[in-house]
Design a protein around this motif. Sequence first.
Motif, PDB file in Angstrom:
ATOM      1  N   LEU A   1       0.980  -1.114  -0.022  1.00 17.72           N
ATOM      2  CA  LEU A   1       0.055   0.071   0.041  1.00 17.72           C
ATOM      3  C   LEU A   1       0.901   1.164   0.057  1.00 17.72           C
ATOM      4  O   LEU A   1       0.359   2.473  -0.563  1.00 17.72           O
ATOM      5  CB  LEU A   1      -0.894   0.050   1.141  1.00 17.72           C
ATOM      6  N   SER A   2       1.878   1.102   0.632  1.00 18.12           N
ATOM      7  CA  SER A   2       2.935   2.326   0.671  1.00 18.12           C
ATOM      8  C   SER A   2       3.841   2.507  -0.690  1.00 18.12           C
ATOM      9  O   SER A   2       4.662   3.172  -0.794  1.00 18.12           O
ATOM     10  CB  SER A   2       3.878   2.036   1.790  1.00 18.12           C
ATOM     11  N   ASP A   3       3.180   1.602  -1.585  1.00 25.15           N
ATOM     12  CA  ASP A   3       4.080   1.699  -3.043  1.00 25.15           C
ATOM     13  C   ASP A   3       5.637   1.248  -2.693  1.00 25.15           C
ATOM     14  O   ASP A   3       6.259   1.742  -3.224  1.00 25.15           O
ATOM     15  CB  ASP A   3       4.025   3.045  -3.616  1.00 25.15           C
ATOM     16  N   TYR A   4       5.661   0.274  -1.855  1.00 26.66           N
ATOM     17  CA  TYR A   4       6.996  -0.391  -1.585  1.00 26.66           C
ATOM     18  C   TYR A   4       8.120   0.698  -1.062  1.00 26.66           C
ATOM     19  O   TYR A   4       9.035   0.636  -1.523  1.00 26.66           O
ATOM     20  CB  TYR A   4       7.559  -0.808  -3.126  1.00 26.66           C
ATOM     21  N   SER A   5       7.526   1.396  -0.209  1.00 33.14           N
ATOM     22  CA  SER A   5       8.568   2.606  -0.052  1.00 33.14           C
ATOM     23  C   SER A   5       9.426   2.433   1.135  1.00 33.14           C
ATOM     24  O   SER A   5      10.168   3.269   1.462  1.00 33.14           O
ATOM     25  CB  SER A   5       7.580   4.111   0.448  1.00 33.14           C
ATOM     26  N   PHE A   6       9.268   1.263   1.707  1.00 30.34           N
ATOM     27  CA  PHE A   6      10.031   1.084   2.844  1.00 30.34           C
ATOM     28  C   PHE A   6      10.784  -0.330   2.417  1.00 30.34           C
ATOM     29  O   PHE A   6      10.501  -1.240   1.660  1.00 30.34           O
ATOM     30  CB  PHE A   6       9.822   1.023   4.380  1.00 30.34           C
ATOM     31  N   ASP A   7      12.078  -0.804   3.055  1.00 35.68           N
ATOM     32  CA  ASP A   7      12.789  -1.833   3.099  1.00 35.68           C
ATOM     33  C   ASP A   7      12.147  -3.099   3.819  1.00 35.68           C
ATOM     34  O   ASP A   7      12.174  -3.161   4.881  1.00 35.68           O
ATOM     35  CB  ASP A   7      14.139  -1.542   3.428  1.00 35.68           C
ATOM     36  N   LEU A   8      11.552  -3.446   3.003  1.00 34.97           N
ATOM     37  CA  LEU A   8      10.737  -4.735   3.581  1.00 34.97           C
ATOM     38  C   LEU A   8      11.551  -5.787   4.396  1.00 34.97           C
ATOM     39  O   LEU A   8      10.890  -6.060   5.348  1.00 34.97           O
ATOM     40  CB  LEU A   8       9.747  -5.638   2.346  1.00 34.97           C
ATOM     41  N   GLU A   9      12.592  -6.229   3.761  1.00 33.24           N
ATOM     42  CA  GLU A   9      13.501  -7.331   4.633  1.00 33.24           C
ATOM     43  C   GLU A   9      13.927  -6.769   5.823  1.00 33.24           C
ATOM     44  O   GLU A   9      13.840  -7.317   6.893  1.00 33.24           O
ATOM     45  CB  GLU A   9      14.727  -7.555   3.672  1.00 33.24           C
ATOM     46  N   LYS A  10      14.370  -5.361   5.876  1.00 35.66           N
ATOM     47  CA  LYS A  10      14.673  -4.683   6.940  1.00 35.66           C
ATOM     48  C   LYS A  10      13.557  -4.918   8.328  1.00 35.66           C
ATOM     49  O   LYS A  10      13.652  -4.935   9.368  1.00 35.66           O
ATOM     50  CB  LYS A  10      15.320  -3.229   6.837  1.00 35.66           C
ATOM     51  N   ARG A  11      12.522  -4.022   7.686  1.00 29.95           N
ATOM     52  CA  ARG A  11      11.355  -3.736   8.650  1.00 29.95           C
ATOM     53  C   ARG A  11      10.914  -5.209   9.120  1.00 29.95           C
ATOM     54  O   ARG A  11      10.451  -5.438  10.388  1.00 29.95           O
ATOM     55  CB  ARG A  11      10.317  -3.113   8.009  1.00 29.95           C
ATOM     56  N   GLY A  12      10.897  -6.180   8.156  1.00 33.72           N
ATOM     57  CA  GLY A  12      10.517  -7.457   8.476  1.00 33.72           C
ATOM     58  C   GLY A  12      11.302  -8.289   9.409  1.00 33.72           C
ATOM     59  O   GLY A  12      10.920  -8.833  10.467  1.00 33.72           O
ATOM     60  N   ALA A  13      12.594  -8.070   9.506  1.00 38.41           N
ATOM     61  CA  ALA A  13      13.477  -8.353  10.447  1.00 38.41           C
ATOM     62  C   ALA A  13      13.280  -7.885  12.054  1.00 38.41           C
ATOM     63  O   ALA A  13      13.204  -8.768  13.042  1.00 38.41           O
ATOM     64  CB  ALA A  13      15.064  -8.162  10.171  1.00 38.41           C
ATOM     65  N   ASP A  14      12.998  -6.535  11.849  1.00 42.61           N
ATOM     66  CA  ASP A  14      12.424  -6.014  13.142  1.00 42.61           C
ATOM     67  C   ASP A  14      11.226  -6.542  13.561  1.00 42.61           C
ATOM     68  O   ASP A  14      11.346  -7.065  15.018  1.00 42.61           O
ATOM     69  CB  ASP A  14      12.339  -4.394  13.072  1.00 42.61           C
TER      70      ASP A  14
END
Lengths: 194, 194, 194, 194
Positions: free
Chosen positions: C170-183
Amino acid sequence: MINFTDRQKEIIEVSIKLIAEKGIQRLTIKNISKNLGITEPAIYRHFESKLDILLAILSYFKSSTGAALERTHSAGRSGIEKIEIMFFTHLKQFAEKPALAAVIFSEEIFQNDKRLSGQVAAIMKINMKAMSTFIKQAQQNDKIRNDITKEQLSLIIMGALRLIVTKWRLSDYSFDLEKRGADLWKSIKKLIEN
Amino acid sequence: MINFTDRQKEIIEVSIKLIAEKGIQRLTIKNISKNLGITEPAIYRHFESKLDILLAILSYFKSSTGAALERTHSAGRSGIEKIEIMFFTHLKQFAEKPALAAVIFSEEIFQNDKRLSGQVAAIMKINMKAMSTFIKQAQQNDKIRNDITKEQLSLIIMGALRLIVTKWRLSDYSFDLEKRGADLWKSIKKLIEN
Amino acid sequence: MINFTDRQKEIIEVSIKLIAEKGIQRLTIKNISKNLGITEPAIYRHFESKLDILLAILSYFKSSTGAALERTHSAGRSGIEKIEIMFFTHLKQFAEKPALAAVIFSEEIFQNDKRLSGQVAAIMKINMKAMSTFIKQAQQNDKIRNDITKEQLSLIIMGALRLIVTKWRLSDYSFDLEKRGADLWKSIKKLIEN
Amino acid sequence: MINFTDRQKEIIEVSIKLIAEKGIQRLTIKNISKNLGITEPAIYRHFESKLDILLAILSYFKSSTGAALERTHSAGRSGIEKIEIMFFTHLKQFAEKPALAAVIFSEEIFQNDKRLSGQVAAIMKINMKAMSTFIKQAQQNDKIRNDITKEQLSLIIMGALRLIVTKWRLSDYSFDLEKRGADLWKSIKKLIEN
DNA sequence: AATGAATGAGATTTCATTCAT
DNA sequence: TATGAATGAAATCTCATTCAT
């Protein structure tokens, strides 16, 4: 604008405005009513159909054209001055009411309906006839060359007038119609004068 | 008509026919397809949109006008003869393809879309430019009066041409355009010749 | 991708690309064929219908998901490590192939057809089952709390994973999915660890 | 549902019903009008376009979600109770109006239009924010563990909620969402409570 | 294996007009 | 005099699919 109620006049004026702004094609009952702040059915209280609105517009232009010619006619000047006045009056009318051109030059659109195209033809005829009359007067006074019929001269003068207006419209009104029209008149005068 | 497939050419031709018969306003995808004996969606295999069909028609007229002017230009005659040929060529084209007039004089209708009105303006420009060139040549050879600019003369000649065509259309093609046009040309010639 | 011809694979790959770019709704036979440089009917040489293409895509994802889980399973580590690997593998897959999310999360679109929604449900089930198995292993080794069933834990873990991917889309892939996913994983780990 | 006329409300309700029954993809103007016993153009007296109907639906859900959160907020209980109420309110809403899920979870479908996807994202944000606020309150009162941020906890709780709803939808509503949701909540509570 | 041509079904939307109130 | 609600007819365009070649 005689014979029309106030509301009818309003509708006619708004329609002319809309035609000037967006072209005849986008003149819809919805647009008219929205601009008047009333609903669509309300329009039908004042005109039986959209066709009648268009006819009313044409009749309005017809009578205002007729009145202008009347004034020109009774101005009591020489034929060539009358032609000039007529030429300039047309330029001024178009410059002031671009819708006039949009309506008058919409033969294509009015083709659908005989009454509409008939009215457009009638307006054109009135003008051509007046022009012919003025030319005749000038020719009789030897101000204008006699080797060309008044009908042909009318055609040439009105044709040039129409074309410059068309170019003005196609250019998005980007030049001063009255000024350029005045130059054109000078050329025409040179051509036709004795 | 280069760059068009056979089916595209058919669509263009049918469209021109329909425009001549009923006016541009009644040119619909349904009408075109019905006339071709196919369904509406089939049209879209050949043109992406209706706009593209209109543009194709204009491009067709543009190139055929250009070609005609080319031939006139290289005819190697005097300027005044070229003007005459151009004048008569136009008359003939209109007489043969009334749709040409319907399309070319539809500035109003094409107003909606910049590309369309741009093409119409371009065609008009090409013609005016050619006419100006021929006039210039004639003026340099002292065949045509020099006291009026070639632009003004173009405007006057083309204006008269357009107006007679318009009258012909409004009259429901009730007179012989080429004959009356020839008379008009005689008058114009008298006016502009030295 | 076994059982598919080369052309079929191409069609599947292009379709996945298109889904990633424009969403499943804009995946049309026309688009697919245009992207492959062939015509629409050519597609039907390789797939009987559009539905079959969608099923092929799902089957592709199903087998690639299955293979990934297989590898995770046989990695021979502790249950909690397996969960972690599975979590990160999913993140990576989504980050690398956004189409995967577009397809997997399109329950709504697949609702029309039982076979499609069945496949989506099957993929989801495979994942949930694998996750449950890993959790069970971890619970048996007392690495993960035992007061909550493995099914509930799966739901919670997979739910968080899905939601973060959805937000990413929804954010148009605006953040780093793998990084935030790791958190996110760190938080989940804290919650579920003994 | 304020700001909407009765007819507009009817259209919205029928649309929601249709979405629940057949999915957003099969929500057509024709379907809506048929269900209302009117013709298609009649719809356009009440909404300018189909997009506006979808936006109205979202705005309806947005305000009803907002109102529900408002009530939860002012319920004056502890943070954890508020989370619980919010969780159950959502379950109840989905159980009562399956269309809500169909609409809210249709990110994919709304991807086409920025306004639509923006609204969906906004609704999601409102919920996440409310959830975060409740969590914060509970954390401050030491009812909920403090070693995980409120954002992460929100994500985990909402993710689990969404996933169970999705499974319910994929299963054709074959289980009791509220009951299974209550079990899920018990597990979540165990996980997050101090 | 692929193309050119076409189709049936259907989608959204526009427009002039009508009718009960 | 005006409105709210609706309609029939039609316009442009899309899409999956078919068929002869």
